[in-house]
Structure formats: C-alpha cells, structure tokens
Design an enzyme around this catalytic site. Structure first.
Site, short mmCIF file in Angstrom:
data_model
loop_
_atom_site.label_atom_id
_atom_site.label_comp_id
_atom_site.label_asym_id
_atom_site.label_seq_id
_atom_site.Cartn_x
_atom_site.Cartn_y
_atom_site.Cartn_z
N LYS A 205 36.04 33.32 31.63
CA LYS A 205 34.63 33.59 31.92
C LYS A 205 33.78 33.68 30.66
O LYS A 205 32.56 33.53 30.72
CB LYS A 205 34.52 34.84 32.78
CG LYS A 205 35.21 34.60 34.13
CD LYS A 205 34.86 35.60 35.16
CE LYS A 205 35.37 35.19 36.53
NZ LYS A 205 36.84 35.32 36.66
C1 LIG Z 1 37.50 34.78 37.74
C2 LIG Z 1 38.92 34.40 37.51
C3 LIG Z 1 39.56 33.43 38.28
C4 LIG Z 1 38.89 32.75 39.45
O1 LIG Z 1 37.85 31.91 39.07
P1 LIG Z 1 36.83 31.37 40.15
O2 LIG Z 1 35.76 30.70 39.42
O3 LIG Z 1 36.35 32.59 40.89
O4 LIG Z 1 37.60 30.47 41.05
C5 LIG Z 1 40.86 33.08 37.96
N1 LIG Z 1 41.52 33.69 36.96
C6 LIG Z 1 40.94 34.63 36.20
C7 LIG Z 1 41.73 35.26 35.13
C8 LIG Z 1 39.62 35.01 36.44
O5 LIG Z 1 39.05 35.95 35.67
#
Ligand SMILES: *Cc1c(COP(=O)(O)O)cnc(C)c1O
Length: 465
Positions: A110
């Site tokens: 993210k």
């Molecule tokens: C947010 C997250 C996901 C999922 O991502 P999406 O965009 O919601 O599909 C997967 N793995 C980790 C470690 C995350 O922080």
C-alpha cells in the site's frame, strides 16, 4: 483526461477526483477512456521506476504540470530504501518470479499508492491554503501507509478506523504507536466491512465531510489504482510479456484494488498479461469470478487479516468496464446488491476476462508458507502464501508479495521455525499503544472526529487569513 463516476452521475478532473475520493452519486471515479499506451512501451522499456511512473501518470493527471508531477513522484518514492528498484523481481525458477512490493516505509504494497497520494494531498494544501483531514478504514496495512504518507504534512489529522482485535499486533502498533498528535487510531468494535461502511456513510454526508475537510485514502481513490498500475507495467516490460509468451500475475486479493490496477493496464494495450486472484477463506471475490455470483457475507478472521474482507469495493469499477461504461447498468446492479445482498451475472467472468481465481484457507496458508520456504527457500507472509497456492508450474507467473514477512512473524515461525524481523518494527515493540475504542456506529465516529479536530476553524478558514 476527465474522470467519470461508475454510476454515471458525476465527472471530475484528476485533482478533483483525488480530493473527492468517492463520486457525488456514490460511485467510484474511473478514467473516462483508457489511453492506448502500446505506442509508448518501446520508449518506456528500461526507464528508472520513478520516470516510468511519471510518464504513465502524466497521461491521467493532465491537470498537473509535468514538472510538478515529476516532483510528487520523486518525493513519494524517496522514502523507499531503494528508490531505483522499489519493486524488485526475485527469480525463484525459470517460470516463477516474486515481485516484492513490501520495501516501502510501512512494509506493505500500500505504500506505493499512499506515499504518492500523500504528495497529491500536500500539493492541494499548498495550492488552496485549505488543509485536509484524512479519513480511512483499514484492514491492517492501509492505515499505517496512509499515516506515513501524511506525516510529512504537519497539521493534517489522520483518522484511521480499523476492526478492534482483528488486525495483527504489529499492524496495530504501526497505527497506534506513532506518537503523533495528528494521528487518531479508532479501534472499531466490528469487522473491516463495518469500518469501511462507516467511512462511506461519513463521506456520503456532504456537509459533515466538507466542514471537516475530509479526504479519503481507501482504495476507492483513483490515484491509488493508477500508482499501482506502474509496478505491473514495470514487470511486464522487464519480463517482456507478450501474447506469445504471456505472464500471469498472481495477486493476493481482498478489496480487489491491487489486481484491478493490473487488469486496467491490460486494457491499455499492454499485451500478454493474465491474472489470478487469490483470496483467503473470505472467498467472495474468487467465488464471483468462478460463478458470476457476488454474495458478500460476514468476515471470517484468518492468518491474512488484510484480506479479511467481504465487500470488495473495487469490483464496482470492474463492472463498469465489463459493461462498457454503462453507468446505468452499474447503478442497477448496485441497487440489486443493496436490496438482495447479492447479484448474479449471466456469464462466468473467469471464462471471459483473463482472471482465474482461487482461495486458500488457514491450513492452506500454513502449508504454502512451509512449502515456499522448504522448496524455494522463500519466506512468504500469510497474504503472499495465498498466491503461492495458485502457482502453476507450466505457466509463466509473477507472485505479488504484498507484505513483509516480519509483519506476521508468529504463523511463519510456527510452520518454518524462522522468526522474521525488521528493524522498523522492532522499535515499535517498545512503544505504548494509544487508541480510541469506539462502537461500530457512524454517529459515535462523527462525534469523535469532531472532538479531535479542535483547530477545525483555523483549518477550514485557512484561506481567509
Ligand atoms: C491490502 C492488502 C491486500 C489486499 O489488497 P486489495 O487491493 O484489497 O485486494 C493483500 N495483502 C496485503 C498485505 C494487504 O495489505
């Protein structure tokens, strides 16, 4: 480039869409048309990551002067330990790479989007003289990435909602141990879906959100998706994906945001991209792709808490493209979903849209953490393990590693005997958790936001001084 709502009732420039987050009609912003980037690919091959990012983003952020955009991008990735290679591709075999997306400041993918979003918000504050306050729901990693992205902009309050007791201990520490008076961790007695719902309702209250200068950081923000497109593009160029030699991106999925970014690129003329969505036991998205039925239920806590999601917001964007930009059709489906708690497509998306789907329960996660370690010498976090479960040896694949294993050491230690650590997390272990526990109730959250924004008048009238 204009942006339009998936429900057909709102349009915006890039900067407006970034600040608004959710469209005025409750839909999500999407680019009105996707550019064909096939002509640029030769020129972009081999560019440093940040140059690739600015070149790509400049096709969408057409209302931001190019030098300012370059500057935002440079600053966004300057906190990565290796800004030249923020998303390294680790080769595990001739047919399998891991794209490590966890080298950013908060050790999860993210960071790629939220560091950049923070820069766009900073630019908005400078340009308008109006401050912003950040409101977001997190299943674990968005919160800390958002906070980190905003800490560089003093005076900006970050209100981060997360499900109390449902995120990993170190994830909570990343949110609740910053020591910053501008960070407000709201531990909500409910699920991630409840927190996301509260955030949506607050943004739906136009008066409240404008008097509190609220801006969204959830993956409903279009800037996040566009920032995420870049690492797919980088990998597709580097590994030379083509129709003759396709590349399957295997993506751990919850809210359908990460994989949607890659899928968008495949509609912009980047050939040879295939996708696999890998969910944990909360298999709403993978069931949808396998059957055409989308039926969110209640969340089951798992080893991969950032994917403990049943309401996959970004699926609405996928539907919009699936129905060729027919906002009325999307609005209809969303109404059906609200009334019936589900919707069903006539066709099975897995058959038509280059997206295959799997799900992986906790036993599977443990198995695949162990197997990745024993067979490939790779330490995968529990989210990434879901993607390992989907690998097909006869297909060229790239696993997206979404979190650093040190964020989830317990389950990894229990099945591999390895206890992954990271210096930035070790520091947090010594600090005190400061959080506000609140019921899953919109009014309670609004009251809390109000009482923490004591300087609101100053911020709101910043322009007049
Ligand atoms: C947010 C997250 C996901 C999922 O991502 P999406 O965009 O919601 O599909 C997967 N793995 C980790 C470690 C995350 O922080």
């Amino acid at each position: 480039m204009r942006f339009t709502s998936t429900r057909g009732g709102d349009t915006a420039t890039f900067s407006q869409a970034v600040i608004k987050g959710l469209a005025g009609d409750g839909g999500l912003f999407v680019p009105e048309t996707l550019p064909d980037i096939s002509l640029y690919l030769k020129r972009w091959h081999g560019l440093p990551y940040t140059e690739l990012a600015s070149s790509f983003l400049s096709l969408f952020a057409t209302d931001i002067p190019r030098d300012e955009l370059n500057h935002c991008v440079e600053l966004a990735y300057s906190d990565f330990p290796d800004p030249i290679t923020p998303a390294p591709l680790v080769k595990l075999s001739d047919n399998l790479h891991v794209m490590e997306l966890f080298h950013g400041p908060t050790l999860a993918f993210k960071d790629f989007a939220l560091q950049l979003l923070g820069q766009f918000y900073g630019r908005h504050i400078r340009d308008t003289g109006h401050s912003l306050n950040i409101l977001g729901a997190t299943s674990g990693d968005t919160g800390s990435a958002a906070i980190h992205g905003m800490l560089k902009h003093p005076g900006v309050h970050s209100f981060i909602l997360y499900p109390e007791g449902c995120i990993a201990e170190l994830q909570e520490r990343q949110i609740a141990c910053t020591g910053s008076p501008f960070v407000h961790p709201f531990a909500i007695k409910g699920s991630f879906d409840d927190t996301q719902d509260i955030v949506k309702q607050i943004f739906g209250d136009a008066t409240f959100s404008s008097t509190h200068s609220l801006a969204a950081v959830n993956s409903i923000n279009i800037a996040r998706l566009l920032a995420q497109c870049v690492y797919y593009l980088h990998a597709a160029l580097k590994l030379e994906a083509s129709e003759d030699n396709p590349l399957e991106f295997i993506v751990p999925t919850g809210n359908f945001g990460n994989v949607l970014a890659g899928w968008m690129l495949s509609r912009m003329g980047v050939r040879g991209m295939r996708f696999c969505v890998a969910t944990n036991v909360n298999a709403v998205v993978s069931n949808f792709f396998k059957t055409g039925e989308y039926r969110p239920g209640t969340v089951t806590p798992s080893h991969a808490p950032s994917m403990d999601i049943q309401q996959a917001s970004n699926l609405e964007r996928w539907l919009w493209w699936h129905f060729n930009g027919n906002g009325a059709r999307v609005r209809e489906i969303m109404t059906t979903l609200q009334h019936d708690g589900k919707f069903v497509l006539d066709e099975i998306p897995e058959n038509t849209d280059m997206i295959r789907a799997i799900s992986c329960d906790n036993a599977g996660i443990e198995t695949w953490i162990r197997r990745a370690w024993l067979e490939k010498g790779y330490l995968a976090d529990p989210h990434t393990a879901c993607a390992f479960a989907a690998v097909r040896e006869d297909t060229r694949g790239v696993i997206l590693a979404t979190a650093h294993p040190a964020k989830f050491p317990e389950v990894i230690a229990s099945v591999t005997g390895q206890f992954p650590q990271h210096p930035s997390l070790e520091i947090l272990k010594k600090r005190t958790v400061i959080k506000h526990i609140l019921p899953a109730d919109v009014e309670a959250v609004k009251i809390a936001i109000n009482s923490h924004c004591k300087n609101l008048n100053y911020y709101h009238h910043g322009n007049n001084r």
